[in-house]
Design an enzyme around this catalytic site. Sequence first.
Site, PDB file in Angstrom:
ATOM      1  N   HIS A 120     -65.752  56.942  -1.452  1.00 19.23           N
ATOM      2  CA  HIS A 120     -67.142  57.113  -0.988  1.00 19.23           C
ATOM      3  C   HIS A 120     -68.068  56.263  -1.832  1.00 19.23           C
ATOM      4  O   HIS A 120     -67.659  55.746  -2.863  1.00 19.23           O
ATOM      5  CB  HIS A 120     -67.564  58.582  -1.108  1.00 19.23           C
ATOM      6  CG  HIS A 120     -66.767  59.456  -0.210  1.00 19.23           C
ATOM      7  ND1 HIS A 120     -65.653  60.118  -0.646  1.00 19.23           N
ATOM      8  CD2 HIS A 120     -66.896  59.723   1.109  1.00 19.23           C
ATOM      9  CE1 HIS A 120     -65.123  60.779   0.373  1.00 19.23           C
ATOM     10  NE2 HIS A 120     -65.846  60.554   1.444  1.00 19.23           N
ATOM     11  N   HIS A 170     -66.584  62.585  11.679  1.00 18.98           N
ATOM     12  CA  HIS A 170     -66.273  61.219  11.253  1.00 18.98           C
ATOM     13  C   HIS A 170     -65.964  60.286  12.407  1.00 18.98           C
ATOM     14  O   HIS A 170     -66.120  59.073  12.288  1.00 18.98           O
ATOM     15  CB  HIS A 170     -65.175  61.219  10.195  1.00 18.98           C
ATOM     16  CG  HIS A 170     -65.783  61.256   8.835  1.00 18.98           C
ATOM     17  ND1 HIS A 170     -66.238  60.118   8.197  1.00 18.98           N
ATOM     18  CD2 HIS A 170     -66.112  62.288   8.035  1.00 18.98           C
ATOM     19  CE1 HIS A 170     -66.795  60.465   7.049  1.00 18.98           C
ATOM     20  NE2 HIS A 170     -66.744  61.781   6.924  1.00 18.98           N
ATOM     21  N   HIS A 174     -72.487  67.063   6.662  1.00 17.09           N
ATOM     22  CA  HIS A 174     -71.479  67.821   5.920  1.00 17.09           C
ATOM     23  C   HIS A 174     -72.085  69.114   5.359  1.00 17.09           C
ATOM     24  O   HIS A 174     -71.553  70.194   5.500  1.00 17.09           O
ATOM     25  CB  HIS A 174     -70.986  67.010   4.708  1.00 17.09           C
ATOM     26  CG  HIS A 174     -69.816  66.125   4.995  1.00 17.09           C
ATOM     27  ND1 HIS A 174     -68.529  66.547   4.874  1.00 17.09           N
ATOM     28  CD2 HIS A 174     -69.747  64.823   5.373  1.00 17.09           C
ATOM     29  CE1 HIS A 174     -67.702  65.549   5.154  1.00 17.09           C
ATOM     30  NE2 HIS A 174     -68.418  64.480   5.457  1.00 17.09           N
ATOM     31  N   PHE A 201     -66.392  67.572  -0.793  1.00 17.27           N
ATOM     32  CA  PHE A 201     -65.359  66.586  -0.445  1.00 17.27           C
ATOM     33  C   PHE A 201     -63.945  67.151  -0.463  1.00 17.27           C
ATOM     34  O   PHE A 201     -63.135  66.843   0.393  1.00 17.27           O
ATOM     35  CB  PHE A 201     -65.416  65.382  -1.391  1.00 17.27           C
ATOM     36  CG  PHE A 201     -66.458  64.374  -1.018  1.00 17.27           C
ATOM     37  CD1 PHE A 201     -66.835  64.179   0.298  1.00 17.27           C
ATOM     38  CD2 PHE A 201     -67.053  63.580  -1.995  1.00 17.27           C
ATOM     39  CE1 PHE A 201     -67.800  63.230   0.649  1.00 17.27           C
ATOM     40  CE2 PHE A 201     -68.007  62.634  -1.663  1.00 17.27           C
ATOM     41  CZ  PHE A 201     -68.379  62.461  -0.339  1.00 17.27           C
ATOM     42  N   HIS A 207     -62.263  55.755   6.188  1.00 17.30           N
ATOM     43  CA  HIS A 207     -62.296  56.845   7.166  1.00 17.30           C
ATOM     44  C   HIS A 207     -61.795  56.386   8.536  1.00 17.30           C
ATOM     45  O   HIS A 207     -61.228  57.173   9.278  1.00 17.30           O
ATOM     46  CB  HIS A 207     -63.702  57.452   7.245  1.00 17.30           C
ATOM     47  CG  HIS A 207     -64.083  58.213   6.011  1.00 17.30           C
ATOM     48  ND1 HIS A 207     -64.692  57.609   4.929  1.00 17.30           N
ATOM     49  CD2 HIS A 207     -63.917  59.511   5.663  1.00 17.30           C
ATOM     50  CE1 HIS A 207     -64.891  58.528   3.986  1.00 17.30           C
ATOM     51  NE2 HIS A 207     -64.428  59.688   4.400  1.00 17.30           N
ATOM     52  N   HIS A 231     -58.130  63.599   2.167  1.00 19.05           N
ATOM     53  CA  HIS A 231     -59.521  63.414   1.786  1.00 19.05           C
ATOM     54  C   HIS A 231     -59.738  63.847   0.347  1.00 19.05           C
ATOM     55  O   HIS A 231     -60.357  63.158  -0.447  1.00 19.05           O
ATOM     56  CB  HIS A 231     -60.440  64.198   2.732  1.00 19.05           C
ATOM     57  CG  HIS A 231     -61.856  63.723   2.705  1.00 19.05           C
ATOM     58  ND1 HIS A 231     -62.856  64.436   2.094  1.00 19.05           N
ATOM     59  CD2 HIS A 231     -62.427  62.600   3.176  1.00 19.05           C
ATOM     60  CE1 HIS A 231     -63.985  63.768   2.214  1.00 19.05           C
ATOM     61  NE2 HIS A 231     -63.761  62.653   2.864  1.00 19.05           N
ATOM     62  N   HIS A 259     -74.723  61.057   7.500  1.00 24.87           N
ATOM     63  CA  HIS A 259     -73.360  61.532   7.212  1.00 24.87           C
ATOM     64  C   HIS A 259     -73.330  62.711   6.229  1.00 24.87           C
ATOM     65  O   HIS A 259     -72.732  63.746   6.502  1.00 24.87           O
ATOM     66  CB  HIS A 259     -72.489  60.375   6.691  1.00 24.87           C
ATOM     67  CG  HIS A 259     -71.297  60.840   5.926  1.00 24.87           C
ATOM     68  ND1 HIS A 259     -71.253  60.857   4.553  1.00 24.87           N
ATOM     69  CD2 HIS A 259     -70.123  61.381   6.342  1.00 24.87           C
ATOM     70  CE1 HIS A 259     -70.088  61.362   4.166  1.00 24.87           C
ATOM     71  NE2 HIS A 259     -69.377  61.678   5.228  1.00 24.87           N
TER      72      HIS A 259
HETATM   73 CU1  C2O Z   1     -65.026  61.226   3.180  1.00 26.41          CU
HETATM   74 CU2  C2O Z   1     -67.566  62.586   5.322  1.00 26.41          CU
HETATM   75  O1  C2O Z   1     -66.568  62.200   3.867  1.00 26.41           O
END
Ligand code: C2O
Length: 593
Positions: free
Chosen positions: A207, A371, A341, A358, A216, A184, A337
Amino acid sequence: MASLPTPPATAAGATTKTYSSSFTTTSPAVSSWPVFAQSSKKCSIKSLKHKVSCNAGSSDNSLNNLDRRNVLLGLGGLAGAVNLTSVPSVGASPLAAPDISKCGTLPLSGFKPGEDTPTGGDCCPPDSSQILDFEFPKNQTFKVRPAAHLLSPKYIEKFNLAIKRMKELPADDPRNFLQQAHIHCAYCNGAYTQSSSGFPDIEIQIHNSWLFFPFHRWYLYFYERIMGSLIDDPTFALPFWNWDTPAGMTIPKYFNNESSALFDPKRNQSHLQAVIDLGYNGADADTTDVEKVTNNLAIMYRQMVTNATDPTSFFGGEYRAGNEPISGGGSVEQSPHTPVHRWVGDTREPNGEDLGNFYSAGRDTLFYCHHSNVDRMWSLWKMLGGKHKDITDEDWLNTSFVFYDEKKNLVRVYVKDCLFTNQLGYDYQRVDVPWLKSKPVARVPRGGVAKKLAGKIKQTKDVSFPVKLDKTVKVLVPRPKKSRSKKEKEDKEEILVVQGISYDSEKYVKFDVYVNDEDDDVSAPDQTEFAGSFAQLPHKHKGKSRSKTNFRAGLTELLEELGADDDENVLVTVVPRSGSEDITIDDIKIILV
Ligand code: C2O
């Protein structure tokens, strides 16, 4: 109101989808809704007090409970027949998989070179002399990803064991837990350039564009296979954190068990048992748990239905070889999303580690369950039918990535091979989807608002863009066409575009957008006036700390609901929520697509 299609009697049969003249793909009918046994838990949101209360209906929700026949109906003879990876694309410019031998060290915010990185100082994977092209495994065991809050103790044990074994692998094994986390980091913080596409000076960023969902999906696909192989259980499937249903709106308890491999000390300590806020602004909102649940469901409706009426709005804008990723992330990527995070990330850490940034997100086991649910949203969205279809642009379909598989082979995969989870050998446990019935309601009728404010608030043509978002921005935006017919509305969606949003990419950035809300105290997400949120997770780019992108929100249904369909102008209010002291916006407009 949106609804999922009625389940077909059987999922047998296959559909053939033509993408372009150059190739076709066959997929099992993606119509197996709902195939799997449902959990019969009933949850009440009235009694929320730091937890959602559920009466266990059927107590054992392990996968043993699922209908085996359905689990096994899987792929039959289909798996080997759909290898499309060798189809060349002529004259196009899809982004090619990075050359990992050129992976670079970079100055990551909060990343301490040499410290807890298996490779000592960067997030690059071990190199490999050989790349295999992905082929669908023959006779693969069909897997069902279960809702994380419904796991049986036995399943939790397996999950824990798989992660424990990943953590125990040698540091330079590409299946090692930190190596997997670094995938990631490498794809999101500028460690890779587009050199294999002929643009060595432009970074790869997966992203903020149409690559978000497919990247993802592939990432989790290999992660799940690695877990399964480490515990020698090919049926093992990655649980999904079901944050879109009341009973799933807390971190599943077993993640908080300090002796578990699933535990991560870097999480927001006041959120370990709290009800999640899918619209998290970076600080706790002054709302009750019941309000949070109601708002969460409304946010889900907004982002999955109202703001995801067409492929670009859902997946995000295009991103081809030679492009910077500036076209804008899709509705679900931005919210919920990104706020999820940030909500989990530890506020004691300098950069919101682990999930809140990230580079470190993959170090929290919860990332993969988060995810898994994001990926589930892609499946659910397609089930809504109509215009809810995958992108057909060949550059998207032919974009490639590389990942290490469970046998430590470096494998090249293409977006076009991940469009159907059935082909990849998995599906999601069927659980209730309450947000489909959670359409926000208007506080008061909001027709004629812009007319009333004419002269008091500027029209876009009188605003000198770019505007700064250091305070709330209110502007009257002209519509391309008012009072459209039903047919016109079916053909084209009316979309609000906030264009050229320039922001500091090392900060958590969020703003909310409201429509025809003339009050100073703007509405809550469960009210129609709330049009959506723009949100960005902090990450570092090569050599620059500013990024530019766009935001979209669907207006067709929203303006109908507000009774403002005959208005010439719409009042748009942009409210800064986090990190927006230095955000600027190039334009606000309404388009028909
Ligand atoms: Cu690649 Cu939820 O981030």
